[in-house]
Design an enzyme around this catalytic site. Structure first.
Site, PDB file in Angstrom:
ATOM      1  N   TYR A  46       8.531  -9.883  37.895  1.00  0.00           N
ATOM      2  CA  TYR A  46       7.771 -10.577  36.845  1.00  0.00           C
ATOM      3  C   TYR A  46       6.380 -10.926  37.361  1.00  0.00           C
ATOM      4  CZ  TYR A  46       6.767 -14.032  33.155  1.00  0.00           C
ATOM      5  OH  TYR A  46       6.206 -14.728  32.112  1.00  0.00           O
ATOM      6  N   SER A  57       0.426 -15.075  32.519  1.00  0.00           N
ATOM      7  CA  SER A  57       1.357 -16.121  32.980  1.00  0.00           C
ATOM      8  C   SER A  57       0.687 -16.914  34.099  1.00  0.00           C
ATOM      9  CB  SER A  57       2.615 -15.427  33.509  1.00  0.00           C
ATOM     10  OG  SER A  57       3.417 -16.302  34.251  1.00  0.00           O
TER      11      SER A  57
HETATM   12  P1  NAP Z   1      11.083 -15.356  24.480  1.00  0.00           P
HETATM   13  O1  NAP Z   1      11.369 -16.294  23.370  1.00  0.00           O
HETATM   14  O2  NAP Z   1      12.210 -14.826  25.298  1.00  0.00           O
HETATM   15  O3  NAP Z   1      10.203 -14.178  23.907  1.00  0.00           O
HETATM   16  C1  NAP Z   1      10.157 -12.907  24.465  1.00  0.00           C
HETATM   17  C2  NAP Z   1       9.982 -11.951  23.331  1.00  0.00           C
HETATM   18  O4  NAP Z   1       9.842 -10.629  23.847  1.00  0.00           O
HETATM   19  C3  NAP Z   1      11.212 -11.959  22.415  1.00  0.00           C
HETATM   20  O5  NAP Z   1      10.793 -11.802  21.107  1.00  0.00           O
HETATM   21  C4  NAP Z   1      11.945 -10.738  22.904  1.00  0.00           C
HETATM   22  O6  NAP Z   1      12.828 -10.190  21.982  1.00  0.00           O
HETATM   23  C5  NAP Z   1      10.766  -9.820  23.174  1.00  0.00           C
HETATM   24  N1  NAP Z   1      11.208  -8.657  23.964  1.00  0.00           N
HETATM   25  C6  NAP Z   1      11.644  -8.655  25.233  1.00  0.00           C
HETATM   26  N2  NAP Z   1      11.990  -7.418  25.585  1.00  0.00           N
HETATM   27  C7  NAP Z   1      11.779  -6.626  24.502  1.00  0.00           C
HETATM   28  C8  NAP Z   1      11.978  -5.250  24.227  1.00  0.00           C
HETATM   29  N3  NAP Z   1      12.487  -4.407  25.137  1.00  0.00           N
HETATM   30  N4  NAP Z   1      11.644  -4.784  23.007  1.00  0.00           N
HETATM   31  C9  NAP Z   1      11.167  -5.605  22.056  1.00  0.00           C
HETATM   32  N5  NAP Z   1      10.962  -6.930  22.252  1.00  0.00           N
HETATM   33  C10 NAP Z   1      11.279  -7.421  23.472  1.00  0.00           C
HETATM   34  O7  NAP Z   1      10.138 -16.048  25.552  1.00  0.00           O
HETATM   35  P2  NAP Z   1       8.599 -16.476  25.458  1.00  0.00           P
HETATM   36  O8  NAP Z   1       8.440 -17.526  26.478  1.00  0.00           O
HETATM   37  O9  NAP Z   1       8.191 -16.719  24.082  1.00  0.00           O
HETATM   38  O10 NAP Z   1       7.878 -15.169  26.017  1.00  0.00           O
HETATM   39  C11 NAP Z   1       6.806 -14.520  25.355  1.00  0.00           C
HETATM   40  C12 NAP Z   1       5.823 -14.011  26.379  1.00  0.00           C
HETATM   41  O11 NAP Z   1       5.230 -15.122  27.033  1.00  0.00           O
HETATM   42  C13 NAP Z   1       6.448 -13.149  27.471  1.00  0.00           C
HETATM   43  O12 NAP Z   1       5.570 -12.092  27.794  1.00  0.00           O
HETATM   44  C14 NAP Z   1       6.551 -14.128  28.618  1.00  0.00           C
HETATM   45  O13 NAP Z   1       6.585 -13.477  29.851  1.00  0.00           O
HETATM   46  C15 NAP Z   1       5.293 -14.930  28.416  1.00  0.00           C
HETATM   47  N6  NAP Z   1       5.236 -16.228  29.077  1.00  0.00           N
HETATM   48  C16 NAP Z   1       6.120 -17.205  28.794  1.00  0.00           C
HETATM   49  C17 NAP Z   1       5.988 -18.422  29.438  1.00  0.00           C
HETATM   50  C18 NAP Z   1       6.914 -19.586  29.171  1.00  0.00           C
HETATM   51  O14 NAP Z   1       6.811 -20.599  29.875  1.00  0.00           O
HETATM   52  N7  NAP Z   1       7.781 -19.527  28.212  1.00  0.00           N
HETATM   53  C19 NAP Z   1       4.964 -18.646  30.347  1.00  0.00           C
HETATM   54  C20 NAP Z   1       4.073 -17.612  30.621  1.00  0.00           C
HETATM   55  C21 NAP Z   1       4.215 -16.405  29.965  1.00  0.00           C
HETATM   56  P3  NAP Z   1      14.377 -10.641  21.955  1.00  0.00           P
HETATM   57  O15 NAP Z   1      14.412 -11.941  21.188  1.00  0.00           O
HETATM   58  O16 NAP Z   1      15.039  -9.524  21.272  1.00  0.00           O
HETATM   59  O17 NAP Z   1      14.816 -10.830  23.370  1.00  0.00           O
END
Ligand code: NAP
Length: 253
Positions: A158, A145
């Site tokens: 986080y 991140s």
């Molecule tokens: P997201 O759509 O909320 O994706 C998160 C994913 O992780 C979802 O599929 C979620 O499942 C899954 N997850 C969370 N807790 C879980 C658990 N206990 N068991 C199984 N699956 C679980 O958001 P995203 O932005 O795509 O995030 C993906 C990754 O990118 C994360 O690690 C996040 O920290 C990182 N990230 C995101 C950003 C951003 O700007 N969006 C920036 C930097 C890093 P559910 O659908 O069931 O919740």
């Protein structure tokens, strides 16, 4: 030929949190490059399955709650049972809890660190053991991140977890490259997903963030695909322990 080095034909990739957002984008990108996918998550995987199958590849959905390390052995076993081998692990699943540090609860701390760090380590360990058993090397891609580099605002757990993910990426890369296992990370900038919806819904925060992104727009999951395919491919054979920002220039500013 150089473009052939990016191909993932015959490879199998485990992608956690593949049902939505960045994980879904990465799963589709790896499939377009030729890989079959094991989509691991706690929610319905059918949308991603359809998108992957539209590329001509297969997706095995595996239900698992990654808040604990309990499902890890089953994830590896069922992946190998279905496809015969695994080649790529993308540790994408992650959560964010927003509250001022002064009020931050132990539960939110534990849930965040367990999901974003502890499971990432033990799933990487299980995948690396399988890669070593297969004798074929492997690729591990962690999702870091901007808060692997910066402090963030009201997200102490986080930030701690994602800063640790960058350190863990370096630590594992040093130990496992001798077994031909590359460990790298991608640090997405501000990407329009569920994770950032509260920020985008907050007019003030949203315009502050947008105003600071040199590219002038929020990223999308599709913006992450290229980096994921590269790091999963032979083209990245000599890239190890590095966290690649895909951030529209956020960190350069
Ligand atoms: P997201 O759509 O909320 O994706 C998160 C994913 O992780 C979802 O599929 C979620 O499942 C899954 N997850 C969370 N807790 C879980 C658990 N206990 N068991 C199984 N699956 C679980 O958001 P995203 O932005 O795509 O995030 C993906 C990754 O990118 C994360 O690690 C996040 O920290 C990182 N990230 C995101 C950003 C951003 O700007 N969006 C920036 C930097 C890093 P559910 O659908 O069931 O919740």
């Amino acid at each position: 030929m150089i473009l052939d080095m990016f191909k993932l034909d015959g490879k199998v990739a485990i992608v956690t949190g593949a049902n939505s957002g960045i994980g879904q984008g990465i799963a589709v990108g790896l499939a377009e490059a030729g890989a079959d996918i094991v989509g691991v998550g706690r929610s319905d995987m059918s949308e991603t399955k359809k998108l992957v199958e539209a590329t001509g590849r297969r997706l095995l959905p595996l239900k698992a709650d990654l808040l604990s390390i309990e499902p890890i052995d089953r994830i590896i076993e069922e992946s190998v049972k279905e496809f015969g081998h695994i080649d790529i692990l993308v540790n994408n699943a992650g959560i964010i809890k927003r509250a001022p540090a002064i009020d931050f609860s132990e539960k939110d701390w534990d849930d965040t660190l367990n999901t974003n760090l502890k499971t990432v380590f033990f799933l990487s360990q299980a995948a690396a053991r399988q890669f070593i058993k297969q004798g074929s090397g492997g690729k591990i891609i962690n999702i870091a991140s901007m808060l692997s580099f910066q402090g963030g605002i009201i997200v102490p757990a986080y930030t701690s977890s994602k800063s640790a993910v960058m350190g863990l990426t370096r630590a594992l890369s040093n130990e496992w490259i001798k077994d031909n296992i590359n460990v790298n990370a991608i640090a997405p900038g501000y990407i329009a997903t569920k994770n950032t919806k509260p920020l985008r819904d907050d007019e003030k925060r949203s315009s502050e963030i947008l105003g600071r992104i040199p590219s002038g727009r929020w990223g999308t999951p599709a913006d992450i695909m290229g980096a994921a395919v590269f790091l999963a491919s032979d083209a990245a054979a000599y890239v190890n322990g590095y966290t690649l920002a895909v951030d529209g220039g956020w960190l350069a500013r």
